[in-house]
Design a protein around this motif. Structure first.
Motif, PDB file in Angstrom:
ATOM      1  N   ALA A  23      -2.281  13.368  -1.035  1.00 55.75           N
ATOM      2  CA  ALA A  23      -2.309  12.896   0.359  1.00 55.75           C
ATOM      3  C   ALA A  23      -1.224  13.562   1.183  1.00 55.75           C
ATOM      4  CB  ALA A  23      -2.151  11.376   0.392  1.00 55.75           C
ATOM      5  N   VAL A  24      -0.017  13.654   0.609  1.00 58.52           N
ATOM      6  CA  VAL A  24       1.092  14.288   1.330  1.00 58.52           C
ATOM      7  C   VAL A  24       0.813  15.760   1.549  1.00 58.52           C
ATOM      8  CG1 VAL A  24       3.552  14.821   1.288  1.00 58.52           C
ATOM      9  CG2 VAL A  24       2.745  12.636   0.374  1.00 58.52           C
ATOM     10  N   ALA A  25       0.429  16.456   0.473  1.00 58.98           N
ATOM     11  CA  ALA A  25       0.224  17.900   0.564  1.00 58.98           C
ATOM     12  C   ALA A  25      -0.929  18.248   1.493  1.00 58.98           C
ATOM     13  CB  ALA A  25      -0.019  18.473  -0.832  1.00 58.98           C
ATOM     14  N   GLY A  26      -2.021  17.485   1.413  1.00 59.58           N
ATOM     15  CA  GLY A  26      -3.155  17.759   2.293  1.00 59.58           C
ATOM     16  C   GLY A  26      -2.802  17.565   3.745  1.00 59.58           C
ATOM     17  N   TYR A  27      -2.059  16.493   4.038  1.00 57.70           N
ATOM     18  CA  TYR A  27      -1.611  16.239   5.411  1.00 57.70           C
ATOM     19  C   TYR A  27      -0.675  17.355   5.878  1.00 57.70           C
ATOM     20  CZ  TYR A  27       1.015  14.027   9.220  1.00 57.70           C
ATOM     21  OH  TYR A  27       1.632  13.761  10.424  1.00 57.70           O
TER      22      TYR A  27
END
Length: 335
Positions: A37-41
């Motif tokens: 979630a962090v990396a995609g955002y």
């Protein structure tokens, strides 16, 4: 202060995005759900809830350099996709950690990942991206070695930037910029060359080209941090000055023999946090000392040195044209 001309994105940049983004998405998809979630955002592929969205990517400069370097020695871009993916993953890792260390609240026009997800999980997501970058080059030891050397230099530069160090000077700024920006750009060029089985001389010249582009890129970045439009850059102006980070316009301003230098010293070397009024005074002093023009001239000089490195190689005209287009973009960009 003379503004930069409106940018026109170099043709190689959309191509780099198209070739590299699917591999980056695959690398992120294999992470723990919280880290994904962090990396995609952060990479601009999803919103904060993990829902895919129209990409809000960075410039994809480093993958573009990998592809151009490969093409410069007669290879197709397909052989260089792994290298392009790896350098972009390292770049994204560095931005995640930089935003936390610098306390920057925004990235690419929206809240920085650490502001959305918290510091701990964002640090871990950065670590995961770095591991993914290394894994992307499994079975390619020469390229992996180039990447490791660049990561070591990048971390050296970031560590050096954490303390005030010596009196501000162009030489000290160059030392930091060569590590923080130049190392990964030079490595991008060298990785593209080694993946294309280039000879050592061509690899070295392409690496030197990337080094000079790194200095030019960082100089423009520093200029934009003071005179850029936040609507274009995605970050507020003045953060470097507020944090007293070493930036090239301030170095030039402090070196000016006129009254602007004394005023800058009074504003920047005191312990209190600069106010909006202080920032306006700093910009006025920088304008008086022509620090912005000196910074742009510095960037153009190193862009020319990058082209000089390319002149030593027997480049096909079309490839040389792509290099020239990319370098023009770097020295005229507004974000």
């Amino acid at each position: 202060m003379t503004a930069l001309q409106p940018e026109q994105r170099a043709g190689i940049l959309p191509l780099a995005a198209a070739l590299t983004t699917p591999a980056i998405f695959r690398a992120i998809s294999g992470l723990h759900p919280r880290l994904r979630a962090v990396a995609g955002y952060h990479c601009g592929l999803t919103d904060r809830h993990g829902v895919p969205m129209a990409a809000r990517r960075g410039k994809m400069l480093r993958p573009a350099l990998v592809f151009l370097a490969a093409r410069s020695v007669g290879s197709g871009v397909e052989r260089a996709v792994a290298g392009a993916t790896a350098v972009q993953l390292v770049h994204e890792f560095s931005l995640l950690h930089d935003d936390i260390m610098d306390g920057d609240p925004e990235r690419r026009g929206r809240l920085a990942a650490w502001r959305v997800f918290g510091t701990s999980v964002t640090l871990l997501a950065g670590d995961a991206l770095l591991a993914s970058a290394v894994a992307t080059l499994d079975g390619l030891p020469a390229a992996q070695s180039e990447l490791a050397a660049a990561m070591t230099r990048l971390c050296w530069g970031q560590a050096e930037d954490l303390h005030t160090g010596p009196e501000p000077s162009v030489a000290h700024w160059e030392q930091l910029a060569a590590a923080k920006s130049g190392a990964l750009l030079a490595a991008s060029c060298r990785i593209g060359a080694v993946l294309a089985d280039a000879d050592p001389t061509s690899t070295a010249e392409l690496g030197r080209c990337g080094f000079h582009l790194g200095l030019a890129f960082q100089a423009i970045d520093d200029w934009l941090g003071i005179w850029g439009d936040p609507a274009c850059t995605g970050k507020p102006v003045g953060t470097d000055i507020a944090a007293r980070r070493l930036c090239l316009p301030v170095v030039f301003g402090l070196a000016d023999p006129g009254p602007a230098s004394r005023h800058l010293t009074e504003l920047l070397l005191v312990e209190s946090v600069p106010t909006l009024s202080d920032f306006a005074s700093v910009v006025a002093a920088l304008d008086l000392s022509h620090a912005g023009e000196s910074t742009l001239a510095y960037a153009r000089r190193h862009a020319t040195l990058a082209l000089d490195c390319l002149a030593t190689l027997p480049l096909p005209p079309a490839v040389l044209g792509e290099w020239s287009e990319l370098i023009r973009f770097l020295t005229a960009r507004t974000a």
